[in-house]
Design a protein around this motif. Structure first.
Motif, mmCIF file in Angstrom:
data_model
loop_
_atom_site.group_PDB
_atom_site.id
_atom_site.type_symbol
_atom_site.label_atom_id
_atom_site.label_comp_id
_atom_site.label_asym_id
_atom_site.label_seq_id
_atom_site.Cartn_x
_atom_site.Cartn_y
_atom_site.Cartn_z
ATOM 1 N N GLU A 41 60.832 45.687 -14.180
ATOM 2 C CA GLU A 41 61.266 46.679 -13.196
ATOM 3 C C GLU A 41 62.721 46.503 -12.774
ATOM 4 O O GLU A 41 63.390 47.468 -12.431
ATOM 5 C CB GLU A 41 60.351 46.653 -11.974
ATOM 6 C CG GLU A 41 58.974 47.237 -12.252
ATOM 7 C CD GLU A 41 57.993 47.012 -11.117
ATOM 8 O OE1 GLU A 41 58.344 46.343 -10.116
ATOM 9 O OE2 GLU A 41 56.845 47.484 -11.237
ATOM 10 N N VAL A 42 63.212 45.269 -12.795
ATOM 11 C CA VAL A 42 64.604 45.032 -12.409
ATOM 12 C C VAL A 42 65.526 44.933 -13.628
ATOM 13 O O VAL A 42 66.684 44.575 -13.502
ATOM 14 C CB VAL A 42 64.750 43.771 -11.507
ATOM 15 C CG1 VAL A 42 63.992 43.931 -10.222
ATOM 16 C CG2 VAL A 42 64.345 42.514 -12.250
ATOM 17 N N ASN A 43 64.972 45.281 -14.781
ATOM 18 C CA ASN A 43 65.732 45.267 -16.033
ATOM 19 C C ASN A 43 66.360 43.913 -16.339
ATOM 20 O O ASN A 43 67.485 43.839 -16.825
ATOM 21 C CB ASN A 43 66.821 46.341 -16.039
ATOM 22 C CG ASN A 43 66.270 47.694 -16.403
ATOM 23 O OD1 ASN A 43 65.224 47.787 -17.036
ATOM 24 N ND2 ASN A 43 66.958 48.737 -15.991
ATOM 25 N N ALA A 44 65.634 42.852 -16.054
ATOM 26 C CA ALA A 44 66.135 41.516 -16.356
ATOM 27 C C ALA A 44 65.823 41.179 -17.815
ATOM 28 O O ALA A 44 64.875 41.698 -18.401
ATOM 29 C CB ALA A 44 65.492 40.489 -15.431
ATOM 30 N N SER A 45 66.621 40.323 -18.366
ATOM 31 C CA SER A 45 66.446 39.878 -19.744
ATOM 32 C C SER A 45 65.103 39.164 -19.907
ATOM 33 O O SER A 45 64.554 38.612 -18.945
ATOM 34 C CB SER A 45 67.586 38.916 -20.088
ATOM 35 O OG SER A 45 67.288 38.200 -21.250
ATOM 36 N N LEU A 46 64.599 39.144 -21.137
ATOM 37 C CA LEU A 46 63.353 38.428 -21.415
ATOM 38 C C LEU A 46 63.460 36.938 -21.103
ATOM 39 O O LEU A 46 62.472 36.291 -20.785
ATOM 40 C CB LEU A 46 62.949 38.600 -22.878
ATOM 41 C CG LEU A 46 62.305 39.932 -23.244
ATOM 42 C CD1 LEU A 46 62.116 40.025 -24.746
ATOM 43 C CD2 LEU A 46 60.997 40.109 -22.531
ATOM 44 N N VAL A 47 64.662 36.394 -21.184
ATOM 45 C CA VAL A 47 64.829 34.969 -20.923
ATOM 46 C C VAL A 47 64.931 34.661 -19.433
ATOM 47 O O VAL A 47 64.836 33.504 -19.030
ATOM 48 C CB VAL A 47 66.059 34.387 -21.658
ATOM 49 C CG1 VAL A 47 65.888 34.509 -23.155
ATOM 50 C CG2 VAL A 47 67.342 35.057 -21.213
ATOM 51 N N PHE A 48 65.107 35.701 -18.607
ATOM 52 C CA PHE A 48 65.210 35.496 -17.158
ATOM 53 C C PHE A 48 63.896 34.922 -16.632
ATOM 54 O O PHE A 48 62.828 35.470 -16.838
ATOM 55 C CB PHE A 48 65.530 36.823 -16.456
ATOM 56 C CG PHE A 48 65.608 36.691 -14.967
ATOM 57 C CD1 PHE A 48 66.724 36.145 -14.365
ATOM 58 C CD2 PHE A 48 64.565 37.106 -14.153
ATOM 59 C CE1 PHE A 48 66.809 36.019 -12.993
ATOM 60 C CE2 PHE A 48 64.633 36.989 -12.780
ATOM 61 C CZ PHE A 48 65.763 36.443 -12.195
ATOM 62 N N ALA A 49 63.963 33.808 -15.966
ATOM 63 C CA ALA A 49 62.814 33.125 -15.352
ATOM 64 C C ALA A 49 61.729 32.774 -16.370
ATOM 65 O O ALA A 49 60.555 32.684 -16.022
ATOM 66 C CB ALA A 49 62.242 33.954 -14.211
ATOM 67 N N ASP A 50 62.133 32.573 -17.615
ATOM 68 C CA ASP A 50 61.160 32.210 -18.652
ATOM 69 C C ASP A 50 60.446 30.911 -18.302
ATOM 70 O O ASP A 50 59.244 30.789 -18.528
ATOM 71 C CB ASP A 50 61.851 32.090 -20.014
ATOM 72 C CG ASP A 50 60.860 31.798 -21.118
ATOM 73 O OD1 ASP A 50 59.952 32.640 -21.337
ATOM 74 O OD2 ASP A 50 60.964 30.725 -21.747
ATOM 75 N N ASP A 51 61.185 29.960 -17.736
ATOM 76 C CA ASP A 51 60.576 28.682 -17.362
ATOM 77 C C ASP A 51 59.476 28.871 -16.319
ATOM 78 O O ASP A 51 58.473 28.168 -16.324
ATOM 79 C CB ASP A 51 61.624 27.684 -16.880
ATOM 80 C CG ASP A 51 62.481 28.222 -15.742
ATOM 81 O OD1 ASP A 51 62.616 29.452 -15.614
ATOM 82 O OD2 ASP A 51 63.039 27.393 -14.987
ATOM 83 N N VAL A 52 59.648 29.851 -15.443
ATOM 84 C CA VAL A 52 58.618 30.144 -14.430
ATOM 85 C C VAL A 52 57.359 30.673 -15.107
ATOM 86 O O VAL A 52 56.236 30.267 -14.780
ATOM 87 C CB VAL A 52 59.145 31.171 -13.397
ATOM 88 C CG1 VAL A 52 58.035 31.637 -12.478
ATOM 89 C CG2 VAL A 52 60.296 30.581 -12.605
ATOM 90 N N GLN A 53 57.552 31.567 -16.056
ATOM 91 C CA GLN A 53 56.405 32.137 -16.762
ATOM 92 C C GLN A 53 55.661 31.070 -17.561
ATOM 93 O O GLN A 53 54.429 31.061 -17.594
ATOM 94 C CB GLN A 53 56.864 33.285 -17.653
ATOM 95 C CG GLN A 53 57.398 34.450 -16.835
ATOM 96 C CD GLN A 53 58.217 35.431 -17.656
ATOM 97 O OE1 GLN A 53 58.082 35.494 -18.862
ATOM 98 N NE2 GLN A 53 59.064 36.185 -16.985
ATOM 99 N N VAL A 54 56.406 30.171 -18.182
ATOM 100 C CA VAL A 54 55.777 29.077 -18.937
ATOM 101 C C VAL A 54 54.952 28.206 -17.996
ATOM 102 O O VAL A 54 53.814 27.835 -18.311
ATOM 103 C CB VAL A 54 56.850 28.236 -19.681
ATOM 104 C CG1 VAL A 54 56.264 26.942 -20.230
ATOM 105 C CG2 VAL A 54 57.481 29.053 -20.796
ATOM 106 N N LYS A 55 55.483 27.909 -16.827
ATOM 107 C CA LYS A 55 54.745 27.088 -15.846
ATOM 108 C C LYS A 55 53.487 27.818 -15.354
ATOM 109 O O LYS A 55 52.446 27.197 -15.145
ATOM 110 C CB LYS A 55 55.647 26.708 -14.675
ATOM 111 C CG LYS A 55 56.690 25.660 -15.035
ATOM 112 C CD LYS A 55 57.487 25.264 -13.807
ATOM 113 C CE LYS A 55 58.653 24.395 -14.034
ATOM 114 N NZ LYS A 55 58.664 23.372 -14.962
ATOM 115 N N MET A 56 53.585 29.136 -15.183
ATOM 116 C CA MET A 56 52.411 29.901 -14.761
ATOM 117 C C MET A 56 51.314 29.851 -15.828
ATOM 118 O O MET A 56 50.140 29.686 -15.508
ATOM 119 C CB MET A 56 52.784 31.368 -14.482
ATOM 120 C CG MET A 56 53.423 31.620 -13.143
ATOM 121 S SD MET A 56 52.412 31.094 -11.726
ATOM 122 C CE MET A 56 50.879 31.955 -12.001
ATOM 123 N N VAL A 57 51.708 29.980 -17.086
ATOM 124 C CA VAL A 57 50.727 29.895 -18.173
ATOM 125 C C VAL A 57 50.089 28.508 -18.198
ATOM 126 O O VAL A 57 48.874 28.378 -18.388
ATOM 127 C CB VAL A 57 51.380 30.260 -19.524
ATOM 128 C CG1 VAL A 57 50.450 29.941 -20.689
ATOM 129 C CG2 VAL A 57 51.781 31.735 -19.544
#
Length: 110
Positions: A41-57
């Motif tokens: 929604e904020v048009n951020a890159s796929l790499v933006f906050a990738d580390d957060v997503q990995v931690k969530m998984v």
């Protein structure tokens, strides 16, 4: 204290714990979905906050492992119940039910 009452108390805690783990999994997966939607929604890159997503998984995986462990606990306690000679089905009158929170209504301002 009679064995059946002790077993009922333990069963009540078991069911409550199982429901809590399930609810935590629901909340965590919804959070991950919201994070992914927010990034788009904020048009951020796929790499933006990738580390957060990995931690969530990783957290969701850990919750899945906790859930599997609780299933094992449930099965072991069922066997223990029989070994103790408790043959009655333990009733749980107010068995926890996962409640899905209703999405808050949002209105456009300004």
């Amino acid at each position: 204290m009679e064995k059946v009452f002790v077993a009922q108390r333990v069963a009540t805690k078991l069911f409550s714990t199982e429901a809590a783990v399930d609810q935590a999994m629901v909340e965590a997966t919804e959070l991950l979905a919201d994070l992914l939607k927010a990034r788009a929604e904020v048009n951020a890159s796929l790499v933006f906050a990738d580390d957060v997503q990995v931690k969530m998984v990783e957290a969701i995986k850990a919750l899945g492992e906790a859930r599997s462990a609780m299933v094992g606990v449930h099965n072991e306690l069922a066997e223990a119940q029989l070994r103790l000679g408790i043959r009655t089905k333990l009733a749980y009158h107010d068995k926890p039910v996962m409640v899905r929170k209703q999405a808050a209504e949002m209105r456009q301002v300004g």
